[in-house]
Design a protein around this motif. Structure first.
Motif, mmCIF file in Angstrom:
data_model
loop_
_atom_site.group_PDB
_atom_site.id
_atom_site.type_symbol
_atom_site.label_atom_id
_atom_site.label_comp_id
_atom_site.label_asym_id
_atom_site.label_seq_id
_atom_site.Cartn_x
_atom_site.Cartn_y
_atom_site.Cartn_z
ATOM 1 N N LEU A 364 0.742 -1.250 -0.096
ATOM 2 C CA LEU A 364 -0.013 -0.094 0.026
ATOM 3 C C LEU A 364 0.778 1.295 -0.076
ATOM 4 O O LEU A 364 0.585 2.111 -0.802
ATOM 5 N N ASP A 365 2.125 1.227 0.766
ATOM 6 C CA ASP A 365 2.879 2.356 0.791
ATOM 7 C C ASP A 365 3.582 2.386 -0.468
ATOM 8 O O ASP A 365 3.844 3.992 -0.796
ATOM 9 N N ALA A 366 3.840 1.396 -1.404
ATOM 10 C CA ALA A 366 4.513 1.803 -2.716
ATOM 11 C C ALA A 366 3.355 2.003 -3.683
ATOM 12 O O ALA A 366 3.647 2.275 -4.831
ATOM 13 N N GLY A 367 1.847 2.326 -3.171
ATOM 14 C CA GLY A 367 0.810 2.682 -4.252
ATOM 15 C C GLY A 367 0.183 1.655 -4.823
ATOM 16 O O GLY A 367 -0.657 1.983 -5.868
ATOM 17 N N HIS A 368 0.158 0.545 -4.467
ATOM 18 C CA HIS A 368 -0.691 -0.569 -5.367
ATOM 19 C C HIS A 368 -1.975 -0.566 -4.669
ATOM 20 O O HIS A 368 -2.423 -1.791 -4.083
ATOM 21 N N LEU A 369 -2.934 0.556 -4.716
ATOM 22 C CA LEU A 369 -4.345 0.261 -4.330
ATOM 23 C C LEU A 369 -5.086 0.894 -5.744
ATOM 24 O O LEU A 369 -4.751 1.872 -6.301
ATOM 25 N N GLY A 370 -5.843 -0.237 -6.010
ATOM 26 C CA GLY A 370 -6.769 0.041 -7.119
ATOM 27 C C GLY A 370 -8.144 0.748 -6.818
ATOM 28 O O GLY A 370 -8.427 1.188 -5.510
ATOM 29 N N ALA A 371 -8.759 0.528 -7.776
ATOM 30 C CA ALA A 371 -10.508 1.019 -7.674
ATOM 31 C C ALA A 371 -11.308 0.015 -6.626
ATOM 32 O O ALA A 371 -10.842 -1.079 -6.427
ATOM 33 N N PRO A 372 -12.137 0.591 -6.008
ATOM 34 C CA PRO A 372 -13.162 -0.087 -5.114
ATOM 35 C C PRO A 372 -13.910 -1.325 -5.708
ATOM 36 O O PRO A 372 -13.946 -1.407 -7.287
ATOM 37 N N VAL A 373 -14.239 -2.316 -5.214
ATOM 38 C CA VAL A 373 -14.568 -3.605 -5.662
ATOM 39 C C VAL A 373 -15.764 -4.420 -4.763
ATOM 40 O O VAL A 373 -15.929 -4.029 -3.702
ATOM 41 N N GLU A 374 -16.790 -4.786 -5.612
ATOM 42 C CA GLU A 374 -17.765 -5.599 -4.724
ATOM 43 C C GLU A 374 -17.270 -6.952 -5.026
ATOM 44 O O GLU A 374 -17.332 -7.594 -5.974
ATOM 45 N N LEU A 375 -17.152 -7.697 -3.815
ATOM 46 C CA LEU A 375 -16.952 -8.949 -3.647
ATOM 47 C C LEU A 375 -17.915 -9.939 -3.540
ATOM 48 O O LEU A 375 -18.755 -9.782 -2.907
ATOM 49 N N PRO A 376 -17.915 -11.193 -4.220
ATOM 50 C CA PRO A 376 -18.838 -12.138 -4.165
ATOM 51 C C PRO A 376 -18.573 -12.856 -2.718
ATOM 52 O O PRO A 376 -17.531 -13.078 -2.323
ATOM 53 N N ALA A 377 -19.668 -13.800 -2.437
ATOM 54 C CA ALA A 377 -19.243 -14.872 -1.475
ATOM 55 C C ALA A 377 -18.232 -15.881 -2.135
ATOM 56 O O ALA A 377 -18.164 -16.385 -3.136
ATOM 57 N N SER A 378 -17.212 -16.117 -1.071
ATOM 58 C CA SER A 378 -16.058 -16.711 -1.538
ATOM 59 C C SER A 378 -15.327 -17.531 -0.661
ATOM 60 O O SER A 378 -15.549 -17.113 0.662
ATOM 61 N N SER A 379 -14.269 -18.021 -0.976
ATOM 62 C CA SER A 379 -13.353 -18.715 0.125
ATOM 63 C C SER A 379 -12.211 -19.441 -1.036
ATOM 64 O O SER A 379 -12.036 -19.051 -2.104
ATOM 65 N N TRP A 380 -11.087 -19.981 -0.180
ATOM 66 C CA TRP A 380 -9.957 -20.312 -0.997
ATOM 67 C C TRP A 380 -10.057 -21.675 -1.294
ATOM 68 O O TRP A 380 -9.190 -22.553 -1.535
#
Length: 486
Positions: A364-380
């Motif tokens: 985040l400090d290096a600037g890797h922040l993109g646009a907002p997102v709507e996440l679906p129900a999920s898992s790994w």
């Protein structure tokens, strides 16, 4: 941003369910002590080497509260010391039994040295448990620490009140042990349901992990979730699966030490993988030199994979991009004997290849922040949905857990005044019953009988305590847990 190929974040998720006082072999405390000896000690060793060199932001380390509780527990520390002593004796016996085979004799000697080192570490740096060791790495800035809910429940299936209580209890536990309240968490099983970011924001959680498909594969930057300021990071599966996937990965190479083949007369693993279709009795002896040659190739392959991926993402997005690779800590050393050596070599080789290696906060400090997102129900988990934890094979457990939460929340209000140790234990038993591990083990048919028994035992203890008939058990991982906060 300064000129780099891009940014790489390694995230390790350290977790085992509460195993103390619940059997030994083949599932139970043995599982804890193997992971402790072969993963947690070596990973801390390599992190301490980085710390001694003044390296900062090396990786992001998640430690679940229920694991931290065991690694600090006097009973577990004492029994782990005994386990290490038995490891020394087994290695000594192997050196006699295998004296006629040069490779096996060398393996026995290496095992004895490893057991001696582990014993020395436990008697010195770890003598007061894991928390002082972990705190030194956090204070030095070597790692970013992630916390999580108390007993690693699958949060989407929890009642919101129980979910909030479990998360706050877990964050408080980490703060008490380490002196820092984690700003980020490893969401158990990367489980997510829409709206959970509001719970995170209320608890002071600023960032969490999801799996790559939750971001539709675009994991090149972190994203704020919905209308919140809470940030999610997605695992880059193209890179992560290079090491370990449901079907393949480096640890399955024929040169590496075989996890599944035991010499039961000494309780050690004498073989290399050799081949996937080779019977255990026909596997070749483990050869460290052969494994080391393969390891160098796999370090180079991974570094090349990361660099290629970052260059591809830069071309696609027109900017430096982010790759997050995330694994269970127990993969490194416990499941994959050579894993800690691979891990250290990769973390040293990536900067030499022009890659910025840092933590989630560092990204985040290096600037890797993109646009907002709507996440679906999920898992790994399998299918990247919830099927592992709410599928047909565990439907009865889901029902039992739902009813358990209903009974928990229907208890009459606690009497004003002092804490009630019985009520605290009652809530603890409920949280232990709700661990995500039990459903996972049943769905994957991995010690399923043990998992069902554990869920049932804790539920029965809850009901006995609620009915005024139970007694306090040895399962008290969280001394600060206050049922009045529920």
């Amino acid at each position: 941003m300064s000129e780099h190929e891009g940014t790489f974040c390694l995230v390790l998720h350290s977790h085992l369910p509460w195993l103390a006082h619940h059997g030994s072999w083949p599932v139970g405390e043995e599982w804890l002590y193997q992971a402790w000896a072969h993963s947690y000690l070596p990973v801390v060793d390599l992190l301490r080497r980085f710390a001694d060199e003044g390296k900062r932001d090396v990786l992001t380390l998640g430690v679940t509260p229920v694991l931290a509780a065991q690694l600090d527990d006097p009973y577990c520390l004492r029994n782990f010391h005994h386990w290490l002593g038995h490891w020394q004796l087994r290695a000594r016996h192997a050196s006699t039994l295998w004296s006629g085979d040069p490779l096996l004799r060398s393996l026995a000697a290496a095992e004895h040295l490893a057991a001696d080192h582990a014993c020395e570490e436990l008697e010195t740096r770890w003598r007061h448990g894991f928390s002082p060791v972990l705190r030194s790495l956090v204070d030095a800035g070597t790692i970013e620490l992630l916390g999580g809910p108390a007993t690693h429940p699958f949060q989407p299936l929890l009642d919101p009140r129980v979910r909030t209580f479990a998360l706050r209890t877990g964050l408080t536990d980490t703060q008490l042990r380490i002196g820092h309240r984690p700003a980020g968490i490893w969401a158990p099983e990367c489980g997510y349901a829409p709206g959970m970011e509001a719970d995170y924001a209320a608890a002071g959680v600023q960032r969490f992990l999801v799996d790559g498909p939750s971001l539709r594969g675009d994991t090149s930057a972190a994203r704020t979730v919905g209308s919140s300021d809470v940030v999610c990071f997605g695992r880059d599966l193209e890179v992560t699966y290079r090491v370990w996937s449901p079907k393949a990965g480096y640890p399955g190479h024929g040169s590496y030490r075989d996890f599944h083949t035991w010499a039961h007369e000494v309780g050690l693993k004498p073989s290399r993988v050799t081949g996937k279709q080779i019977e255990p009795a026909d596997k070749a002896p483990y050869d460290p030199a052969l494994a080391a040659d393969t390891l160098r190739l796999h370090v180079k392959d991974f570094v090349d994979t990361v660099v290629t991926r970052l260059r591809s993402l830069r071309e696609q997005h027109g900017r430096e991009s982010l790759v997050v690779a995330a694994y269970d800590t127990e993969l490194f050393g416990h499941w994959w004997h050579e894993g800690p050596a691979w891990l250290e070599a990769v973390l040293r080789a990536l900067p030499e290849a022009g890659v910025r290696v840092t933590t989630l906060q560092g990204a985040l400090d290096a600037g890797h922040l993109g646009a907002p997102v709507e996440l679906p129900a999920s898992s790994w988990g399998s299918g990247k949905d919830w099927r592992v934890w709410d599928g047909e094979q565990v439907a009865d457990m889901v029902t039992a857990n739902t009813e358990l939460q209903r009974r928990l929340l229907a208890l009459p209000p606690a009497a004003p005044g002092h804490r009630d140790p019985v009520r605290d234990q009652l809530v603890t038993e409920a949280l232990l019953a709700l661990s995500s591990d039990w459903a996972f083990m049943v769905t994957k048919d991995s010690a399923a009988d043990y998992a069902r028994r554990r869920a049932r035992v804790h539920t029965e203890r809850f009901d006995a305590l609620a009915g005024g008939h139970g007694t306090r058990s040895d399962d008290r991982p969280f001394g600060h847990l206050d049922a009045r906060d529920l």
